[in-house]
Design an enzyme around this catalytic site. Sequence first.
Site, mmCIF file in Angstrom:
data_model
loop_
_atom_site.group_PDB
_atom_site.id
_atom_site.type_symbol
_atom_site.label_atom_id
_atom_site.label_comp_id
_atom_site.label_asym_id
_atom_site.label_seq_id
_atom_site.Cartn_x
_atom_site.Cartn_y
_atom_site.Cartn_z
ATOM 1 N N GLU A 75 0.824 -1.207 0.000
ATOM 2 C CA GLU A 75 0.000 0.000 0.000
ATOM 3 C C GLU A 75 0.861 1.262 0.000
ATOM 4 O OE1 GLU A 75 -2.973 0.363 -0.676
ATOM 5 O OE2 GLU A 75 -3.606 -1.716 -0.571
ATOM 6 N N TYR B 40 -6.277 6.653 3.929
ATOM 7 C CA TYR B 40 -6.498 5.605 2.947
ATOM 8 C C TYR B 40 -5.705 4.344 3.289
ATOM 9 C CZ TYR B 40 -5.607 2.513 -0.802
ATOM 10 O OH TYR B 40 -5.451 1.358 -1.498
ATOM 11 N N ASP C 287 -9.690 5.326 -2.432
ATOM 12 C CA ASP C 287 -8.519 5.807 -3.167
ATOM 13 C C ASP C 287 -8.979 6.505 -4.447
ATOM 14 O OD1 ASP C 287 -9.320 3.682 -4.757
ATOM 15 O OD2 ASP C 287 -7.285 3.354 -5.461
#
Length: 351
Positions: free
Chosen positions: A35, A118, A136
């Site tokens: 991520e 996020y 996102d």
Amino acid sequence: MGRGLAADLLGWFAQSGRDLPWRRTADPYAIWVSEVMLQQTRVETAVPYYERFMERFPDLRSLAAASQEEVLLLWEGLGYYSRARHLHQAANQVVGRLGGRIPESQDRLQELPGVGRYTAAAIVAIAFRQDTLALDGNLRRVLVRLFDIHLDPRSPDGERELERRAAAILPRGKASEFNQGLMDLGALICTPRRPACSVCPLARHCLARRRGTQELLPVRAPRAPLPERVAVAAVWQENGKVLLRRNPSRGLLAGLWGFPGGLLAEGEDERVGLRRLIEQQLEIQIRVGDPLPRLKHSYSHFRVNLQPYTCQSAGRRLRERAGTRWVELKGLGQLPMGKLDRQLAERLAAG
DNA sequence: AATTCGTGGGT
DNA sequence: TACCCAAGAAT
């Protein structure tokens, strides 16, 4: 009487979702690394970095035990280098203060450096299977089209509306597949330009398509004009060595090694500015020689011209100054540098 | 709230 | 060419 939106999405994702390396594991650390690497970065770009990173640092403790320099070296070329420093810092915090256990709540995760709203949401949804929306850029674009929302999806109003509408369709126990399915849909079908509505599994649910507004969404606030700046750098060689200095801890390519130089003042002559910067940074007097061919590179928010010069030292003080190193051209691989500096260095090393 | 932080690819 | 944008976070 067809299936619901979420069911159609999950079915498409199971059938047509991308096979990505971080989807072959349930390790929260691996999800975390992926991520962070994927922040503002395309999947195809991140994949080889992810593979190398996980091979060298297969778990949290191996990352925490590493030097920051080695972490940065593996990050070299990927950009946004504070991500690497923050990830390394966060790994040390988790190992040192949390007993090596990665927090399982979005709020606790978000306290870690480099983990924002996020990323924390994505980790708890994917690795801990919590029913959390990971909003996102893909989800913003797909959702404003699905619901034909004519608000800037990055504005507070737009974001609130998106979360409200998404919460109504988030399938219980399947947030991981829901989020990642929408991401794949945004990357493969519901693209920023010319979305492939004719093959979209959600076309019959999509209000924008029904109204023909999909090409107009998402609406965007007008962007401020990009500031233009010019940077210059000196390539300074002596006896098969090149001079590098560590960049300041804040600003462009912070903490990485690069050639002496920096941003010019508004309208400043390149030779004059380069000489000024070098004399400031290295505390020496120099004579500027003939320029080498110009390199040009465009950053997201401004434009940089790299203007390599050959220079000559006025004395020996340079060797004694902290923060600079003469590096054998063959040894350049040991220093974390920005992409452009690295390319120039490799070109020098090749002769 | 507006800027800054890299790089690569698409149009 | 010039501009856009991409699994955002920090300040």
